[in-house]
Design a protein around this motif. Structure first.
Motif, PDB file in Angstrom:
ATOM      1  N   LEU A 238       0.658  -1.340  -0.016  1.00 51.80           N
ATOM      2  CA  LEU A 238       0.203  -0.115  -0.128  1.00 51.80           C
ATOM      3  C   LEU A 238       0.678   1.320  -0.051  1.00 51.80           C
ATOM      4  N   ILE A 239       1.883   1.444   0.766  1.00 58.21           N
ATOM      5  CA  ILE A 239       2.749   2.331   0.861  1.00 58.21           C
ATOM      6  C   ILE A 239       3.361   2.752  -0.400  1.00 58.21           C
ATOM      7  N   ARG A 240       3.814   1.608  -1.071  1.00 59.02           N
ATOM      8  CA  ARG A 240       4.390   1.748  -2.208  1.00 59.02           C
ATOM      9  C   ARG A 240       3.599   2.230  -3.436  1.00 59.02           C
ATOM     10  N   ALA A 241       2.129   2.075  -3.441  1.00 59.29           N
ATOM     11  CA  ALA A 241       1.100   2.543  -4.098  1.00 59.29           C
ATOM     12  C   ALA A 241       0.929   4.144  -3.687  1.00 59.29           C
ATOM     13  N   GLY A 242       1.711   4.535  -2.699  1.00 63.72           N
ATOM     14  CA  GLY A 242       1.351   5.901  -2.161  1.00 63.72           C
ATOM     15  C   GLY A 242       0.171   5.954  -1.273  1.00 63.72           C
ATOM     16  N   VAL A 243      -0.294   5.006  -0.493  1.00 62.34           N
ATOM     17  CA  VAL A 243      -1.265   5.041   0.590  1.00 62.34           C
ATOM     18  C   VAL A 243      -0.620   5.069   1.732  1.00 62.34           C
ATOM     19  N   PRO A 244      -0.959   5.982   2.652  1.00 63.33           N
ATOM     20  CA  PRO A 244      -0.319   6.031   4.092  1.00 63.33           C
ATOM     21  C   PRO A 244      -0.908   5.196   4.988  1.00 63.33           C
ATOM     22  N   ALA A 245      -0.651   3.790   4.690  1.00 62.77           N
ATOM     23  CA  ALA A 245      -1.219   2.701   5.409  1.00 62.77           C
ATOM     24  C   ALA A 245      -0.342   2.400   6.471  1.00 62.77           C
ATOM     25  N   MET A 246      -1.037   2.671   7.842  1.00 63.56           N
ATOM     26  CA  MET A 246      -0.211   2.540   8.930  1.00 63.56           C
ATOM     27  C   MET A 246      -0.711   1.386   9.747  1.00 63.56           C
ATOM     28  N   PRO A 247       0.151   0.218   9.891  1.00 61.48           N
ATOM     29  CA  PRO A 247      -0.286  -0.929  10.473  1.00 61.48           C
ATOM     30  C   PRO A 247      -0.848  -0.337  11.983  1.00 61.48           C
ATOM     31  N   VAL A 248      -1.707  -0.904  12.470  1.00 56.83           N
ATOM     32  CA  VAL A 248      -2.104  -0.787  14.056  1.00 56.83           C
ATOM     33  C   VAL A 248      -2.364  -2.248  14.477  1.00 56.83           C
ATOM     34  N   GLN A 249      -1.858  -2.629  15.623  1.00 56.41           N
ATOM     35  CA  GLN A 249      -2.052  -3.758  16.219  1.00 56.41           C
ATOM     36  C   GLN A 249      -3.090  -3.866  17.087  1.00 56.41           C
ATOM     37  N   ALA A 250      -4.088  -4.457  16.673  1.00 60.24           N
ATOM     38  CA  ALA A 250      -5.551  -4.084  17.584  1.00 60.24           C
ATOM     39  C   ALA A 250      -5.281  -5.008  19.174  1.00 60.24           C
ATOM     40  N   SER A 251      -4.179  -6.030  19.172  1.00 54.89           N
ATOM     41  CA  SER A 251      -3.988  -6.474  20.310  1.00 54.89           C
ATOM     42  C   SER A 251      -3.186  -5.867  21.152  1.00 54.89           C
ATOM     43  N   ALA A 252      -2.765  -4.738  20.812  1.00 56.25           N
ATOM     44  CA  ALA A 252      -1.903  -3.710  21.754  1.00 56.25           C
ATOM     45  C   ALA A 252      -2.954  -3.014  22.647  1.00 56.25           C
ATOM     46  N   SER A 253      -4.335  -3.131  22.453  1.00 59.46           N
ATOM     47  CA  SER A 253      -5.241  -2.550  23.488  1.00 59.46           C
ATOM     48  C   SER A 253      -6.518  -3.392  23.624  1.00 59.46           C
ATOM     49  N   ALA A 254      -6.537  -4.149  22.754  1.00 63.02           N
ATOM     50  CA  ALA A 254      -7.874  -5.139  22.821  1.00 63.02           C
ATOM     51  C   ALA A 254      -7.933  -6.097  23.934  1.00 63.02           C
ATOM     52  N   VAL A 255      -9.259  -6.381  24.694  1.00 66.40           N
ATOM     53  CA  VAL A 255      -9.431  -7.148  25.517  1.00 66.40           C
ATOM     54  C   VAL A 255     -10.515  -8.159  25.290  1.00 66.40           C
ATOM     55  N   MET A 256     -10.421  -9.410  25.090  1.00 65.31           N
ATOM     56  CA  MET A 256     -11.335 -10.147  24.804  1.00 65.31           C
ATOM     57  C   MET A 256     -11.834 -11.019  25.922  1.00 65.31           C
ATOM     58  N   ASN A 257     -13.122 -11.385  25.896  1.00 68.20           N
ATOM     59  CA  ASN A 257     -13.749 -12.277  26.920  1.00 68.20           C
ATOM     60  C   ASN A 257     -14.337 -13.406  26.458  1.00 68.20           C
ATOM     61  N   SER A 258     -14.156 -14.720  26.452  1.00 73.51           N
ATOM     62  CA  SER A 258     -14.783 -15.891  25.979  1.00 73.51           C
ATOM     63  C   SER A 258     -14.748 -15.834  24.318  1.00 73.51           C
ATOM     64  N   GLY A 259     -13.737 -15.256  23.718  1.00 75.02           N
ATOM     65  CA  GLY A 259     -13.661 -15.064  22.517  1.00 75.02           C
ATOM     66  C   GLY A 259     -14.408 -13.832  21.741  1.00 75.02           C
ATOM     67  N   LYS A 260     -14.921 -13.031  22.672  1.00 74.29           N
ATOM     68  CA  LYS A 260     -15.812 -12.031  22.132  1.00 74.29           C
ATOM     69  C   LYS A 260     -15.024 -10.775  22.437  1.00 74.29           C
ATOM     70  N   LEU A 261     -15.076  -9.990  21.458  1.00 71.37           N
ATOM     71  CA  LEU A 261     -14.341  -8.582  21.823  1.00 71.37           C
ATOM     72  C   LEU A 261     -15.177  -7.665  22.792  1.00 71.37           C
ATOM     73  N   GLU A 262     -14.129  -7.472  23.967  1.00 68.56           N
ATOM     74  CA  GLU A 262     -14.735  -6.556  24.951  1.00 68.56           C
ATOM     75  C   GLU A 262     -14.353  -5.078  24.983  1.00 68.56           C
ATOM     76  N   LYS A 263     -13.122  -4.684  24.765  1.00 71.99           N
ATOM     77  CA  LYS A 263     -12.806  -3.312  24.354  1.00 71.99           C
ATOM     78  C   LYS A 263     -11.517  -3.272  23.614  1.00 71.99           C
ATOM     79  N   MET A 264     -11.362  -1.962  22.881  1.00 79.56           N
ATOM     80  CA  MET A 264     -10.401  -1.758  22.075  1.00 79.56           C
ATOM     81  C   MET A 264     -10.099  -0.214  21.894  1.00 79.56           C
ATOM     82  N   ASP A 265      -8.935   0.205  21.764  1.00 81.14           N
ATOM     83  CA  ASP A 265      -8.832   1.667  21.836  1.00 81.14           C
ATOM     84  C   ASP A 265      -9.078   2.042  20.303  1.00 81.14           C
ATOM     85  N   VAL A 266     -10.118   2.883  20.293  1.00 79.74           N
ATOM     86  CA  VAL A 266     -10.175   3.465  18.742  1.00 79.74           C
ATOM     87  C   VAL A 266      -9.897   4.968  18.887  1.00 79.74           C
TER      88      VAL A 266
END
Lengths: 275, 275
Positions: A109-137
């Protein structure tokens, strides 16, 4: 919004779009080892995304893991929770693998000129029994504010009950769409949309181009009345999930050139679901 | 804490340690292109970290960016803020580069048997005028609870004032140490510790092995009285920063085999600062 960035023009005002790229589009899903999708495919997908960004809307891209992460998660069992020390290492390794995939996709994407910044969801996500409970948006909103294209991806994440579970791209995309009030979610994978029956098995199957409140009953009847109970049962559930979710969505085949760009631009392609 | 994980034994109870690996240890810092440190060095560092983890304490590893990220950040100017559309792409590319480095470092640690999970600080961090304003530490605490080794690294991050600024490993390490009440921060780089003068220029320079409240005045006097005003001025500031920070810290040369493991274990090596 950052005052110094006024000159860039805040694209956010033209509405937010979420593009989900299935694991089959960004990886060779049939491979038992992590293997990227063909170069030509990734270049073409990146070009369509670049062209859409040039329209001036805000975009979040979310991709699946395909042959990265999935095989290791399944073989180690971490998707069902952490019970051994070896699984801790497998959790880390799975995260490493999906990060590697995102680095590769971002590179295209970057080579095509898109400012695509990887954002690791698991750096803030908390799951509970396999369901997403919270994530920093907040940071994702902030990045959109300055004109970035956040690039999220399916990840293994901390789970309050099980230690680890899989936060899939299919869960991240609607979560962000709702939290950030997206106009449209485009689900691109290897299917042309929702059919009245399984087109691989039934030659009379036809594509359902549009699902609205007006024809929802008819569509459900058609899907549930199909002779292919498994497939149509799945299709009926998928339609209802997307319909009930409340954000307009579109299911397209990303292997067909131009489909993703057309779908994002609101042109008639695949199955569109308008709640 | 996850009930199902009781059998793994929660290492957290033995105290938390933070290890900062300078960019000079994980990359070839002299390279203008992203270039990893030599294989043998990364394997040896990983083995020392594995041995420390076997002791049963909790550990966070934070590494610098070295030749990944830094050259591009500087040449594009994103460390001073985002003013052009090209800088948006450079922001994304810098993030991609440091993620790639973390994938590589995690790979070495994982192969050594350490459950080192990359955690992208910029997925939740908000900077303001170059200073870290907030960052999600909940997931890091959760990961430690189940026995993982969170691996953080210097990143370009959203900045409320400038659009982007650099969140360095040197800022992440103390932030986490304070938030999670670490026992010790080990700063490993290419220097043996704090000297009374610049040892490269002054043969009478001696290593200051320990700084406590008792000898702080004497140490400062020695550093400020040195003929090498620039260097000693920097050293005095560094000592005071670490002293005032309130968490015990140790500065060691990571190029000397065994130093990191010894420092983490509390043995006498480098300069130890005990506030």
């Amino acid at each position: 919004m950052v005052a110094a960035l006024g000159r860039l023009g805040v694209v956010w005002m033209k509405g937010l779009y979420v593009l989900k790229l299935g694991g089959s589009l960004v990886t060779d899903k049939s491979s038992a080892e992590p293997k990227l999708a063909p170069d030509a495919l990734l270049k073409r997908l990146s070009a369509e995304i670049r062209d859409f960004c040039a329209d001036g809307a805000s975009l979040i891209v979310v991709h699946g893991a395909g042959s990265y992460g999935h095989p290791l998660a399944k073989s180690s069992g971490i998707h069902e929770g952490i019970r051994t020390k070896d699984q801790l290492v497998a959790f880390a390794e799975t995260q490493k693998q999906v990060n590697e995939l995102a680095v590769n996709v971002a590179g295209y994407l970057i080579r095509a000129g898109v400012p695509a910044m990887p954002v690791q969801a698991s750096a803030s996500a908390v799951m509970n029994s396999g369901k997403l409970e919270k994530m920093d948006v907040d940071v994702i909103r902030d990045l959109l504010d300055i004109g970035m294209v956040p690039l999220l991806y399916g990840v293994p994440a901390y789970d309050r009950t099980n230690g680890c579970s899989i936060l899939s791209g299919d869960e991240i995309a609607p979560y962000l769409a709702r939290a950030l009030q997206a106009k449209l979610i485009v689900h691109a994978s290897d299917t042309d949309g929702i059919f009245t029956a399984d087109p691989r098995k039934d030659k009379s199957a036809t594509l359902i181009e549009l699902v609205t409140r007006d024809n929802l009953g008819e569509v459900r009847k058609s899907l549930s009345g199909s002779s292919h109970v498994d497939v149509s049962g799945g299709a009926e559930r998928k339609v209802m999930e997307l319909f009930n979710f409340g954000v307009e969505s579109c299911i397209v085949n990303g292997f067909t050139e131009g489909n993703i760009l057309r779908a994002l631009r609101g042109e008639r392609v695949g199955t569109r679901i308008v709640p």
